[in-house]
Every structure is written in structure tokens, then in C-alpha cells.
Design a protein around this motif. Structure first.
Motif, PDB file in Angstrom:
ATOM      1  N   GLU A   1      45.761  25.908  57.975  1.00 28.60           N
ATOM      2  CA  GLU A   1      44.362  25.640  58.373  1.00 28.60           C
ATOM      3  C   GLU A   1      43.760  26.906  58.986  1.00 28.60           C
TER       4      GLU A   1
ATOM      5  N   VAL B   1      42.993  29.385  56.338  1.00 31.31           N
ATOM      6  CA  VAL B   1      41.802  28.954  55.600  1.00 31.31           C
ATOM      7  C   VAL B   1      40.554  29.319  56.402  1.00 31.31           C
TER       8      VAL B   1
ATOM      9  N   LEU C   1      34.752  25.669  52.665  1.00 35.10           N
ATOM     10  CA  LEU C   1      36.125  25.192  52.886  1.00 35.10           C
ATOM     11  C   LEU C   1      36.891  24.992  51.588  1.00 35.10           C
TER      12      LEU C   1
ATOM     13  N   ALA D   1      37.879  28.095  49.774  1.00 36.79           N
ATOM     14  CA  ALA D   1      38.875  28.872  50.531  1.00 36.79           C
ATOM     15  C   ALA D   1      40.259  28.260  50.337  1.00 36.79           C
ATOM     16  N   VAL D   2      40.341  26.927  50.435  1.00 38.81           N
ATOM     17  CA  VAL D   2      41.623  26.243  50.267  1.00 38.81           C
ATOM     18  C   VAL D   2      42.174  26.515  48.870  1.00 38.81           C
TER      19      VAL D   2
ATOM     20  N   LEU E   1      43.332  30.165  48.568  1.00 39.42           N
ATOM     21  CA  LEU E   1      44.506  30.464  49.390  1.00 39.42           C
ATOM     22  C   LEU E   1      45.772  29.907  48.743  1.00 39.42           C
ATOM     23  N   LYS E   2      45.690  28.672  48.250  1.00 42.60           N
ATOM     24  CA  LYS E   2      46.850  28.073  47.586  1.00 42.60           C
ATOM     25  C   LYS E   2      47.274  28.938  46.404  1.00 42.60           C
TER      26      LYS E   2
END
Lengths: 332, 332
Positions: free
Chosen positions: A258, A261, A272, A275-276, A279-280
Motif C-alpha cells: 500500500e 502504491v 490508485l 498505480a496498483v 506496481l504488480k
């Protein structure tokens, strides 16, 4: 073995007596460690010592006495008891190996860890810090700030590629070998590394480009490691140096998902969800790259000397923490 | 935003000029960072700064210049260039947040990390170190040795159980409340913790024994944390303290599996196969216990302030490393 039993029994008696004395001084039998009769207590304690001297249970018995001894009000009595307590600790520490008193040191790993005070390093060993990090953990900022705090060079993928491009460019344009290597000194600062690099560069022709780049970077890292102190970000540098038996410190920097992120949203100004998603994807890529070239699990604590949760420290703190770890004290 | 662009452009120009000057002094154009014409270089650099000031690429551009500046032979020139280089670094660091220059600090986590130099802690905050460890990583030995080095109490499951048993025993035998709590001072050293404990002890009646024990231990940890410095091994103490907003340092100690197996064989004098079987079983148990009571993944670096690979340091080194981390320097 007979001898061991005797040693154990003598030590057990000493521990029992300390216990009695401490609780007499504390002025209460409550919480006394050995509540059974003296003979039985000493027999059990003896067994404990001769079987598992470093065992959990023995440590607890002794810790209980130590914890209690620290509560003795009279200063003189307390220090007398603490002294005896420490003596006993030393005796336990000095029990022969056959007693199972074994350190956890992996000589191979330890001998490669330049922050390891008790290891002797030759004058030729340089301070090389390999930093692996998860995206959004500020690992790059920490590595960069650390390089400046330590006044040593900083290398990451862009810099390596730049250096390699230049070497290649030079290679094509070169006519006179001497002027070439002298020029290379400005790049890699070591003609040998340049020569070596060019040798390998042809050696790796025929490999998939991705691999060629990886191997060229690896060789560059190994050559530089023989010549200068530096910090290297990623590139599986820790494994490359380990395989080449070159001493270094390997650090992994991460932070809760979190948190990473949030940082990505702030730094790259993303919503959000995006970004998630990114990032993954990035984490997955890192994992695969590291595993492909090292066969190891990326970010697994056992692959590094130290793992830092940057969310607990922030950038500046993390830098100071690493400086303290390698025993170079912050100027601030 | 206009303003941002101007700031970025001014900074970009400054960086470009440093680059030119450094390479003039190094006496070679080879490896120069900005090879394009001045206007284009500055435009690109300006974009880079105004979009991703903390970005990977900008850091690399600057690192290249810094690395090169460090190779300038003339001492005066070098320090002049390094000075300008540092000034630029500070300018970048001071770019407004809107530029994306954000630290990774999680205030919640950081405020609970007592080793965090820049956090202010009240006089009431104690030094509490929670140590989680994998079996065979010598984590227990490290925690115990650290407690003695720091002269603070050491608590593990045996000790907690012992304390709880005593409290219960006392509870049954007690007649006069005052003499009771005064006795308890010798145990938990805090009547409040004892009172609190007894209150809770009944509160948890009706729960499965395992849970009752866990909750009683948790309450004991929380109460003690308000009164004394100590080291606590396992017991999910890190999560318990975090949930209770009590500052502490959480450390995880592990070592490669083969290493832990070897240690188990030596310490418990077991054949390889048996050691492997047991260790896997123990790891599984730890994992499940931690996950059951915390919902977290055991040993995941993001759950701790710091993870140490004891195989790289050995017991004594690990203790000194932690002492350095919390900035208490070894007496040795």
C-alpha cells in the motif's frame, strides 16, 4: 562424557546457588526458578546443560534469575549477583563444541560480507554495496543518497548501458590501441576491465541480446569491483559478486505494498487503480528477471545480509541506518 | 506550473554547465553525459526535472557527472566540482512536493520505531525489541546475548508461562490483597499489570485454552511495555505492540534453510533426514501461529523494521549489528 557430566553438575550447582541467593536478597520466594528440592533441581539442570547447553529452556531458566537479580534494591548486592550471573553466562558460552554450542556462521557467506567486523579483509577488498529494492520503496533514492554520503560511485542500469554503449562506440572508432585504452580510463577507469570487456563482448556474440547485455554488465561489475568502491542498484549484482567470490554487502529495501502504491501515485501522479496495476506488473518483472538469472527467490531475506523496511525509516534514516551498519558514522 | 518550468530550466542549465566543466577538467569528451547540442540537452533535462524529479533517469544523469567529477586529478578543481555537484543535489532534494519529491515514510510505522533517530519519543517510551526468528537461525541466542549486552530483561514463551503460572498460583493462595500485589511486584514488577492481568484472566475464561494463553501473554507484554525496557522473543509481540500503538523495534532473524538444518544437526545431534523433517514441521507451525493471530505472513520483510541473515554474521556480530542499529555502541 563423564567429564562433561561433572562440568555440567558443577555449573548446575553454581546456577542453583545463584538462584537461592538472588531470591534471598529479593526478599521473597515468589517466582523462584528452582522450587523443587535442591538435589532434584540440580539433577534436572545438569541434564539440561549436558544435553542442550544452548537450548531454549536453559536460557530461560537463567534469564529468569537475571531478570530477578536486576530488581535487587541494594546496589552492592545487585552488582555482586549480576557479576556471578555474567560469569555463569561465560561458562555456558565456553562449553565445548561437543556440547552443541555452535555458531550460525556460514563461512562462505560471512567471508563475503565486508560489514562483518571479525572477518579479515585484504587491502584489495573494496566497499561494494549491492542494493536490491522493490519499486516504490525509495530504494533508488536511498542508494543514491548513500553513494553521496559515502562519496563513492553509484551505478544503475542506465549508467551501465551508457558505459557499455560508449565502450562499443569507442571500439568501432578506435585505431591506436594505446590512445583507446587511455580514453577508456575515463569511462570504466580501468583498461583491464575494458580489455576484458571487449574480449567478452565478442565471446557473447550469438547470445540473445538480453543475455549479452546481462553478461556484459556482469563482467563490468566484476571488473570494477576489483578496482573501486561503489554502490550498485539491482542487476543481480549480489549474486554475480557472490559467484565470483568478491566481498560485498547485500541489502534489500522494501516497503508495504500500500505504501509503495501511495508513493507511486504521488511520484508519478497516477490514480490508485493504475498505480496498483503497474506496481504488480513491475514486481512480477523484477521477480522473473532475478529468478531467471540467479535461480533465487527475489526479496527472500535469506539472500541478503540485511533487509530494510524503508517505510519505518524514510530515506534519510535508512541511509544513516546503513552507514551505522557498515560502521561509518553519519557526519550529521 | 509556469514557475515550476522556470525552476526546472534553471536547474537543468546548471546541471548542463557542470557536465561541460567536469569533462573539460577530466580532459576528455568521452563519456560526457550530454552529447547533444546545448539547447536540446537542456530542454530534455528540463522535462525530466519537472516531471520526475526523483526519477531513476535524472539520478543516473547526475550520478554519471558525479562519478566522473570524482576522477578529476587536480584536487582544487575536484573539490570545486564536487561542491557544485552537491549544491545541485540539494536543489533537487528541495524541489516542492508537487514535483513528486516524496519520502517513503509511513508515519504510523515510523512513529513506532524507536530506532528512528528523527522521531521524538517521550520519556515514558521504553526500548522494546521484538525478535522473530526461524528455528535454527540462532535467533534465540542472539536475543539472549543482546539482552545481556543491553542489560535489559529477556522474555520468551517459557518465561511468560512461568510468570502466568505464578500469578495464577498466587491468585488461589491469596488472602490479603496488599500482601498479594506486593508479592506480585517480584513477579511482573508492576502491581497494575498484575491487577490488569487478573481482571483479564477471568475475562478470557470460556476461550479455548490456547487463545486464553495467547491473550494473557499479550496483556502481560502490553503492561510490561509501559514499565520497562526488554527483549521479547516471538509471541507475535511486534503485532501486539503495534496494535496497541506502543513504540518498539521489530527484528526478524533468519538464515538459509541448509544452514539451519546443519545447526539443528549439530545442536540436537540429529541425522540430516530427521533434522530436515523436524525443521519443516517447526517452520510450518511458526507460520500458522503467526498467521492465525496476526493475519500476516510470517517472516515477510515488510512486517519488520529490519531482517538479519544470521548466517552472514554469526551470533556475536548480529548482536553488535543490532546495537549499532539502535545506536548503542558495543563496549568491546
Amino acid at each position: 562424557m563423564e567429564n562433561n557430566i561433572e562440568t555440567s553438575r558443577a555449573l548446575a550447582t553454581r546456577i542453583y546457588d545463584l538462584d537461592s541467593e538472588v531470591y534471598r536478597l529479593v526478599g521473597s520466594s515468589l517466582g523462584r526458578t528452582f522450587t523443587g528440592d535442591k538435589e532434584t533441581s540440580i539433577r534436572n539442570l545438569t541434564t539440561l546443560i549436558s544435553t542442550h547447553p544452548q537450548g531454549h529452556l536453559l536460557r530461560s531458566e537463567i534469564a529468569l534469575i537475571g531478570n530477578m537479580a536486576r530488581t535487587i534494591r541494594n546496589k552492592e548486592d545487585r552488582s555482586r549477583m549480576m557479576h556471578e550471573y555474567n560469569e555463569i553466562l561465560h561458562q555456558i558460552a565456553e562449553l565445548p563444541e561437543s556440547f552443541g554450542s555452535v555458531d550460525i556462521l556460514d563461512q562462505n557467506l560471512a567471508s563475503l560480507n565486508t560489514s562483518n567486523l571479525h572477518q579479515k579483509f585484504s587491502k584489495d577488498d573494496h566497499l561494494i554495496i549491492c542494493i536490491g529494492r522493490t519499486h516504490g520503496s525509495a530504494g533508488t533514492d536511498i542508494g543514491f543518497a548513500l553513494a553521496d554520503a559515502l562519496k563513492i560511485n553509484y551505478y544503475d542500469v542506465e549508467i551501465f548501458n551508457r558505459v557499455l554503449e560508449r565502450l562499443e562506440a569507442e571500439k568501432d572508432s578506435v585505431t591506436d590501441r594505446d590512445s583507446f585504452t587511455s580514453k577508456l580510463n575515463q569511462v570504466a577507469k580501468h583498461d583491464t576491465s575494458a580489455k576484458r570487456f571487449l574480449k567478452d563482448f565478442s565471446r557473447y556474440h550469438g547470445l540473445p541480446k538480453k543475455d549479452a547485455v546481462f553478461f556484459n554488465q556482469s563482467d563490468l561489475i566484476v571488473e570494477m569491483a576489483k578496482k573501486e568502491d561503489f554502490i550498485v542498484m539491482g542487476r543481480c549484482a549480489d549474486v554475480i559478486l557472490t559467484n565470483n567470490r568478491i566481498p560485498h554487502i547485500s541489502i534489500f529495501i522494501t516497503a508495504p505494498f500500500e505504501q509503495r502504491v501511495r508513493r507511486m501515485m504521488e511520484v508519478n501522479n497516477l490514480p490508485l487503480k493504475e498505480a496498483v496495476r503497474r506496481l504488480k506488473k513491475i514486481d512480477k518483472g523484477h521477480e522473473q528477471y532475478y529468478h531467471f538469472y540467479t535461480g533465487r527467490k527475489w526479496g527472500d531475506a535469506v539472500n541478503y545480509d540485511l533487509c530494510i523496511n524503508s517505510a519505518c525509516y524514510g530515506i534519510e534514516e535508512s541511509v544513516e541506518l546503513i552507514e551505522r551498519m557498515i560502521d561509518i558514522h553519519p557526519e550529521k
